[in-house]
Enzyme design. Structure first.
Site, mmCIF file in Angstrom:
data_model
loop_
_atom_site.group_PDB
_atom_site.id
_atom_site.type_symbol
_atom_site.label_atom_id
_atom_site.label_comp_id
_atom_site.label_asym_id
_atom_site.label_seq_id
_atom_site.Cartn_x
_atom_site.Cartn_y
_atom_site.Cartn_z
ATOM 1 N N CYS A 168 0.805 -1.218 0.000
ATOM 2 C CA CYS A 168 0.000 0.000 0.000
ATOM 3 C C CYS A 168 0.841 1.273 0.000
ATOM 4 O O CYS A 168 0.423 2.297 -0.549
ATOM 5 C CB CYS A 168 -0.966 0.001 1.184
ATOM 6 S SG CYS A 168 -0.183 -0.267 2.786
ATOM 7 N N HIS B 167 -2.292 6.818 3.541
ATOM 8 C CA HIS B 167 -0.854 7.037 3.631
ATOM 9 C C HIS B 167 -0.468 8.296 2.857
ATOM 10 O O HIS B 167 -1.078 8.620 1.831
ATOM 11 C CB HIS B 167 -0.090 5.861 3.015
ATOM 12 C CG HIS B 167 -0.168 4.589 3.796
ATOM 13 N ND1 HIS B 167 -0.656 4.507 5.075
ATOM 14 C CD2 HIS B 167 0.207 3.314 3.452
ATOM 15 C CE1 HIS B 167 -0.581 3.249 5.495
ATOM 16 N NE2 HIS B 167 -0.071 2.512 4.530
#
Length: 353
Positions: free
Chosen positions: A133, A257
């Site tokens: 990710c 993120h």
């Protein structure tokens, strides 16, 4: 599979965190699937989940569960994928794996459809891997810039949300915030650490703090997350000698993120040129007007699919380098969405065969 028949899709790990997001994504995107088969551990068998507006019963993970499946998406831990993805492939399915079990296997393509969709066609083991990710939060934008300018070096720092640690990470942050919020702590060494008590999956408090470490410790002090950024970026972009340095930091954000990126290219770059590329790149949203306070933050990006890019600057000392800030929802594009997109690429290939 005949061209007239829509492929059968299996979702392995349908009851997990990423699997739940996946079912929502399948309901939102174009309906290219015939049967969607939901597979999970035996303890989850019999549950009914909603996908495409219909209730579908979960079946237990077994060899028989893959009979008649054309594409199987795996949203499960590494060890489960390592065991069962080859079984699904042996049953005739193309396995699209979201774990880390096969990412660096030379016989398994590592695919981001906006960047290297062609790689999905060459799959000696019948398996296609989905990147980590953190890598996915930046690589769509960097792939677009690389195609124009030729990437030669990356220096990145990540600011990773606690959902990257699973439910335990989310629960730990919420528990620690509840213990510390409203208190007069933080002015003395150890105040917050003593107040929060249980650190959960982290080596230091995550509430009202940043932790300069994510993943597990590897050789020479590097973390597994930092090595993934290097190794996966090289493989996806087809640049085995790309210079990459990463520092991964865990921050008190639930989901999404972020990364700061120093990207150096073979050719001279300009902000205007980068803006032109990023504003039209598939899967990218350019949000870059700091004079008006416009740049991406996790609070704005969470729940969305694209990579968001802002704070685009040419390096002060290097006309071939750009500085960027990028954000991406680590549960959507960073996991479930990219897996679904890979599966759609394979579905189109099967339909055309």
């Amino acid at each position: 599979m005949s061209a007239a028949k829509k492929p059968t899709l299996a979702v392995v790990g349908a009851t997990g965190a990423v699997g739940t997001v996946m079912l929502g994504i399948l309901s939102e995107r174009a309906d290219v699937w015939g049967e969607i088969r939901l597979i999970a551990s035996p303890r989850s068998a019999g549950r009914k989940l909603t996908v495409r507006g219909e209730q579908v019963e979960v079946i237990a993970l077994s060899e028989e569960a893959f009979e008649g499946v054309d594409i199987a998406m795996f949203d499960v831990p590494d060890e489960v994928s390592a065991q069962w993805a080859p079984i699904a492939a042996a049953k005739g399915a193309v396995a699209v794996d979201n774990s880390g079990a096969f990412r660096m296997d030379p016989d398994v393509p590592l695919v981001v459809p906006e960047v290297n969709a062609h790689a999905a066609r060459v799959r000696p083991r019948g398996i296609i891997s989905n990147p980590n990710c953190t890598t996915l939060s930046m690589i769509v934008a960097l792939g677009a810039l690389h195609a124009e300018f030729g990437l030669s070096e990356l220096i990145v720092s990540s600011y990773q949300a606690v959902s990257g640690s699973g439910k335990e990470g989310i629960d730990t942050l919420r528990d620690q915030v509840a213990k510390v919020a409203g208190t007069d702590l933080g002015s003395q060494p150890g105040d917050v650490r003593r107040a929060v008590g249980d650190l959960g999956p982290y080596p230091a408090p995550i509430a009202f703090n940043v932790v300069p470490f994510a993943g597990s410790l590897k050789e020479d002090g590097w973390s597994s997350e930092e090595l993934k950024v290097r190794n996966e970026s090289r493989k996806i972009l087809g640049l085995p000698d790309l210079r990459v340095t990463a520092t991964c930091v865990r921050v008190p954000v639930i989901t999404t993120h972020s990364l700061t990126v120093h990207a150096r290219f073979e050719n001279e770059v300009t902000v205007a040129g980068a803006h032109e590329i990023l504003s039209t790149a598939p899967g990218v949203v350019l949000c870059d007007n700091p004079a008006e306070g416009e740049f991406p933050t996790p609070a704005d990006v969470v729940g969305t699919d694209p990579t968001w890019v802002g704070r685009v600057r040419r390096s002060l000392d290097d006309p071939k380098a750009l500085e960027l800030f990028v954000c991406g929802d680590n549960l959507r594009k960073g996991a479930a969405l990219n897996t679904a997109q890979i599966a759609e690429v394979v579905a189109a290939e099967l339909a055309a065969a």
